[in-house]
Design a protein around this motif. Structure first.
Motif, PDB file in Angstrom:
ATOM      1  N   LEU A 138      62.066   6.557  36.911  1.00 42.09           N
ATOM      2  CA  LEU A 138      61.712   7.546  35.906  1.00 42.09           C
ATOM      3  C   LEU A 138      62.647   8.741  35.984  1.00 42.09           C
ATOM      4  CD1 LEU A 138      57.829   7.645  36.428  1.00 42.09           C
ATOM      5  CD2 LEU A 138      59.090   6.286  34.741  1.00 42.09           C
ATOM      6  N   GLU A 139      62.960   9.294  34.830  1.00 40.62           N
ATOM      7  CA  GLU A 139      63.745  10.525  34.779  1.00 40.62           C
ATOM      8  C   GLU A 139      62.793  11.713  34.788  1.00 40.62           C
ATOM      9  OE1 GLU A 139      66.472  12.837  31.506  1.00 40.62           O
ATOM     10  OE2 GLU A 139      66.889  10.697  31.855  1.00 40.62           O
ATOM     11  N   VAL A 140      63.092  12.690  35.639  1.00 40.80           N
ATOM     12  CA  VAL A 140      62.252  13.880  35.738  1.00 40.80           C
ATOM     13  C   VAL A 140      62.583  14.815  34.582  1.00 40.80           C
ATOM     14  CG1 VAL A 140      61.539  15.828  37.164  1.00 40.80           C
ATOM     15  CG2 VAL A 140      62.184  13.666  38.247  1.00 40.80           C
ATOM     16  N   VAL A 141      61.624  15.041  33.713  1.00 39.52           N
ATOM     17  CA  VAL A 141      61.810  15.942  32.578  1.00 39.52           C
ATOM     18  C   VAL A 141      61.418  17.366  32.954  1.00 39.52           C
ATOM     19  CG1 VAL A 141      61.058  16.479  30.216  1.00 39.52           C
ATOM     20  CG2 VAL A 141      61.424  14.099  30.904  1.00 39.52           C
ATOM     21  N   SER A 142      60.284  17.482  33.634  1.00 39.90           N
ATOM     22  CA  SER A 142      59.788  18.809  34.012  1.00 39.90           C
ATOM     23  C   SER A 142      59.143  18.741  35.390  1.00 39.90           C
ATOM     24  CB  SER A 142      58.773  19.303  32.973  1.00 39.90           C
ATOM     25  OG  SER A 142      58.258  20.573  33.327  1.00 39.90           O
ATOM     26  N   PRO A 143      59.863  19.159  36.449  1.00 40.95           N
ATOM     27  CA  PRO A 143      59.281  19.139  37.797  1.00 40.95           C
ATOM     28  C   PRO A 143      58.353  20.328  38.012  1.00 40.95           C
ATOM     29  CG  PRO A 143      61.498  20.032  37.888  1.00 40.95           C
ATOM     30  CD  PRO A 143      61.258  19.632  36.448  1.00 40.95           C
ATOM     31  N   VAL A 144      57.492  20.216  39.017  1.00 42.02           N
ATOM     32  CA  VAL A 144      56.606  21.318  39.398  1.00 42.02           C
ATOM     33  C   VAL A 144      57.086  21.802  40.766  1.00 42.02           C
ATOM     34  CG1 VAL A 144      54.232  22.046  39.792  1.00 42.02           C
ATOM     35  CG2 VAL A 144      54.725  20.264  38.103  1.00 42.02           C
ATOM     36  N   LEU A 145      57.830  22.876  40.764  1.00 44.77           N
ATOM     37  CA  LEU A 145      58.572  23.282  41.956  1.00 44.77           C
ATOM     38  C   LEU A 145      57.705  23.859  43.071  1.00 44.77           C
ATOM     39  CD1 LEU A 145      61.713  24.857  40.223  1.00 44.77           C
ATOM     40  CD2 LEU A 145      61.368  22.508  41.055  1.00 44.77           C
ATOM     41  N   ASN A 146      56.455  24.192  42.778  1.00 46.53           N
ATOM     42  CA  ASN A 146      55.594  24.714  43.856  1.00 46.53           C
ATOM     43  C   ASN A 146      54.910  23.601  44.640  1.00 46.53           C
ATOM     44  OD1 ASN A 146      53.660  23.828  42.080  1.00 46.53           O
ATOM     45  ND2 ASN A 146      52.584  25.799  41.880  1.00 46.53           N
ATOM     46  N   GLY A 147      55.207  22.342  44.297  1.00 47.53           N
ATOM     47  CA  GLY A 147      54.655  21.217  45.033  1.00 47.53           C
ATOM     48  C   GLY A 147      53.273  20.795  44.601  1.00 47.53           C
ATOM     49  N   ALA A 148      52.790  21.298  43.455  1.00 44.62           N
ATOM     50  CA  ALA A 148      51.487  20.877  42.950  1.00 44.62           C
ATOM     51  C   ALA A 148      51.568  19.433  42.459  1.00 44.62           C
ATOM     52  CB  ALA A 148      51.029  21.790  41.819  1.00 44.62           C
ATOM     53  N   SER A 149      50.441  18.742  42.497  1.00 33.85           N
ATOM     54  CA  SER A 149      50.444  17.327  42.128  1.00 33.85           C
ATOM     55  C   SER A 149      50.369  17.104  40.625  1.00 33.85           C
ATOM     56  CB  SER A 149      49.264  16.608  42.797  1.00 33.85           C
ATOM     57  OG  SER A 149      48.036  17.141  42.332  1.00 33.85           O
ATOM     58  N   LYS A 150      49.867  18.081  39.877  1.00 34.70           N
ATOM     59  CA  LYS A 150      49.679  17.926  38.435  1.00 34.70           C
ATOM     60  C   LYS A 150      50.757  18.671  37.651  1.00 34.70           C
ATOM     61  CE  LYS A 150      44.653  17.397  38.798  1.00 34.70           C
ATOM     62  NZ  LYS A 150      44.668  15.981  38.427  1.00 34.70           N
ATOM     63  N   GLY A 151      50.981  18.213  36.415  1.00 36.67           N
ATOM     64  CA  GLY A 151      51.898  18.915  35.524  1.00 36.67           C
ATOM     65  C   GLY A 151      53.296  18.332  35.429  1.00 36.67           C
ATOM     66  N   TRP A 152      53.594  17.271  36.168  1.00 33.29           N
ATOM     67  CA  TRP A 152      54.910  16.657  36.147  1.00 33.29           C
ATOM     68  C   TRP A 152      55.106  15.879  34.846  1.00 33.29           C
ATOM     69  CZ3 TRP A 152      58.518  16.730  40.293  1.00 33.29           C
ATOM     70  CH2 TRP A 152      58.061  17.396  41.447  1.00 33.29           C
ATOM     71  N   LYS A 153      56.314  15.963  34.268  1.00 32.09           N
ATOM     72  CA  LYS A 153      56.639  15.199  33.065  1.00 32.09           C
ATOM     73  C   LYS A 153      57.829  14.282  33.332  1.00 32.09           C
ATOM     74  CE  LYS A 153      54.899  18.503  29.648  1.00 32.09           C
ATOM     75  NZ  LYS A 153      55.239  19.329  28.454  1.00 32.09           N
ATOM     76  N   PHE A 154      57.757  13.071  32.786  1.00 31.16           N
ATOM     77  CA  PHE A 154      58.787  12.055  33.038  1.00 31.16           C
ATOM     78  C   PHE A 154      59.182  11.354  31.735  1.00 31.16           C
ATOM     79  CE2 PHE A 154      56.242  12.507  36.882  1.00 31.16           C
ATOM     80  CZ  PHE A 154      57.208  12.651  37.862  1.00 31.16           C
ATOM     81  N   TRP A 155      60.345  10.680  31.800  1.00 30.44           N
ATOM     82  CA  TRP A 155      60.853   9.856  30.699  1.00 30.44           C
ATOM     83  C   TRP A 155      61.153   8.473  31.262  1.00 30.44           C
ATOM     84  CZ3 TRP A 155      61.468   9.594  25.574  1.00 30.44           C
ATOM     85  CH2 TRP A 155      62.428   8.736  25.048  1.00 30.44           C
ATOM     86  N   ASP A 156      60.592   7.429  30.632  1.00 32.24           N
ATOM     87  CA  ASP A 156      60.797   6.073  31.142  1.00 32.24           C
ATOM     88  C   ASP A 156      61.815   5.280  30.336  1.00 32.24           C
ATOM     89  OD1 ASP A 156      59.496   5.505  28.794  1.00 32.24           O
ATOM     90  OD2 ASP A 156      57.801   4.461  29.707  1.00 32.24           O
ATOM     91  N   GLY A 157      62.543   5.964  29.441  1.00 32.45           N
ATOM     92  CA  GLY A 157      63.522   5.285  28.597  1.00 32.45           C
ATOM     93  C   GLY A 157      63.024   5.081  27.187  1.00 32.45           C
ATOM     94  N   ASP A 158      61.687   5.104  27.026  1.00 27.39           N
ATOM     95  CA  ASP A 158      61.074   4.943  25.706  1.00 27.39           C
ATOM     96  C   ASP A 158      60.124   6.087  25.352  1.00 27.39           C
ATOM     97  OD1 ASP A 158      62.210   2.422  24.951  1.00 27.39           O
ATOM     98  OD2 ASP A 158      60.878   1.462  26.402  1.00 27.39           O
ATOM     99  N   HIS A 159      59.393   6.575  26.378  1.00 28.85           N
ATOM    100  CA  HIS A 159      58.373   7.579  26.105  1.00 28.85           C
ATOM    101  C   HIS A 159      58.415   8.688  27.154  1.00 28.85           C
ATOM    102  CE1 HIS A 159      56.794   3.705  24.509  1.00 28.85           C
ATOM    103  NE2 HIS A 159      56.492   4.454  23.480  1.00 28.85           N
ATOM    104  N   GLU A 160      58.018   9.883  26.721  1.00 28.03           N
ATOM    105  CA  GLU A 160      57.811  10.994  27.642  1.00 28.03           C
ATOM    106  C   GLU A 160      56.316  11.098  27.927  1.00 28.03           C
ATOM    107  OE1 GLU A 160      59.963  14.726  26.975  1.00 28.03           O
ATOM    108  OE2 GLU A 160      58.044  15.776  27.239  1.00 28.03           O
TER     109      GLU A 160
END
Length: 284
Positions: free
Chosen positions: A207-229
């Motif tokens: 997966l491509e990281v679209v939006s990381p959560v830099l404080n290390g929280a588990s929620k809120g991460w966004k990814f791109w799988d080649g077809d969908h975000e």
């Protein structure tokens, strides 16, 4: 009827759990196998989820009924670690404490969802939970994470299912001086009839990281799988700790090889939940 649950590891010692039924159906210190089947299946699932969250994704959990005798039996939960144990909450809470507190959180929420959650200001490993009545109580983050998982809801339903039967009035789960008792009137708090699981699959993907959560929280991460975000939670506590400590620097287009779990459920509408259970490596 009581079952002594013995926790053994190759790294640490754990206290025993006592799992006990009370009521007219067990006054003779025995209980039917059919009554226990769902509880044991739920116990197995909750033990695995708890061990993963308390320690790491690389823990091996082996749950077995060791012996059966009139009125009691022993369940051994063997935790086998592939690598040195590092408590996810830095020794703030143990497997057994989490196991008991998950039931306490379920009772506190009265069968409803979490109305509000706020990190405790003076303890980064704890969260203040507000229930549907506006009441507040502090729980460990590990407990909240486990309870919020769909698999946990199904496991708690199974464990407490004997309360739906005539003659079983309460179930107690004890760890040292800590104890959680669920009586028949509280059974509805753990019934998992809100949604049905249509599919539950886990696969290794990039997966491509679209939006990381830099404080290390588990929620809120966004990814791109080649077809969908899409958004996905990350349950890999070791990876999140590295992100928080800035050991991993994110660049535009950075990719991760991960184990991605996709659960599709249905209530009134279809819902898809994506969770990264393990980050295997960064891809340049």
């Amino acid at each position: 009827m009581a079952q002594r649950i013995k926790i053994m590891t190759n790294e640490i010692e754990q206290d025993s759990l006592l799992f006990k039924f009370d009521g007219a159906s067990v006054d003779d210190h025995s209980v039917s196998i059919s009554t226990l089947v769902d509880s044991l299946n739920g116990l197995d699932k909750l033990a695995r989820k708890t061990a993963e969250n308390c320690y790491s994704k690389k823990v091996k959990v082996d749950v077995k009924v060791k012996a059966l005798k009139p009125g009691s039996f022993i369940v051994d939960i063997l935790l086998d670690y592939i690598e040195p144990v590092r408590l996810a909450v830095e020794n703030a809470i143990t497997f057994n404490e989490v196991f008991v507190s998950v039931f306490e959180l379920g009772k506190f929420l009265l069968g409803k969802g979490i109305l509000k959650s706020e990190p405790l200001q003076n303890d980064m490993y704890k969260t203040t939970i507000t229930n549907c009545k506006g009441q507040q109580q502090v729980f460990n983050n590990c407990t909240v994470s486990i309870y919020s998982n769909n698999n946990t809801a199904a496991a708690l339903d199974k464990i407490t299912s004997p309360l739906s039967k005539t003659g079983i009035d309460n179930i107690s789960i004890a760890c040292g001086s800590q104890i959680s008792t669920i009586d028949k009137s509280q059974r509805d708090y753990f019934v998992n009839d809100k949604e049905s699981v249509l599919s539950d699959n886990e696969s290794i993907v990039i997966l491509e990281v679209v939006s990381p959560v830099l404080n290390g929280a588990s929620k809120g991460w966004k990814f791109w799988d080649g077809d969908h975000e899409f958004t996905a939670d990350i349950d890999d506590l070791t990876f999140l700790e590295r992100v928080k400590n800035k050991e991993i620097i994110f660049q535009n287009g950075m990719q991760l090889e991960v184990s991605l779990r996709v659960v599709q459920t249905k209530h009134q509408r279809l819902y898809t939940e994506r969770t990264i259970t393990e980050v295997k490596r960064t891809v340049l």
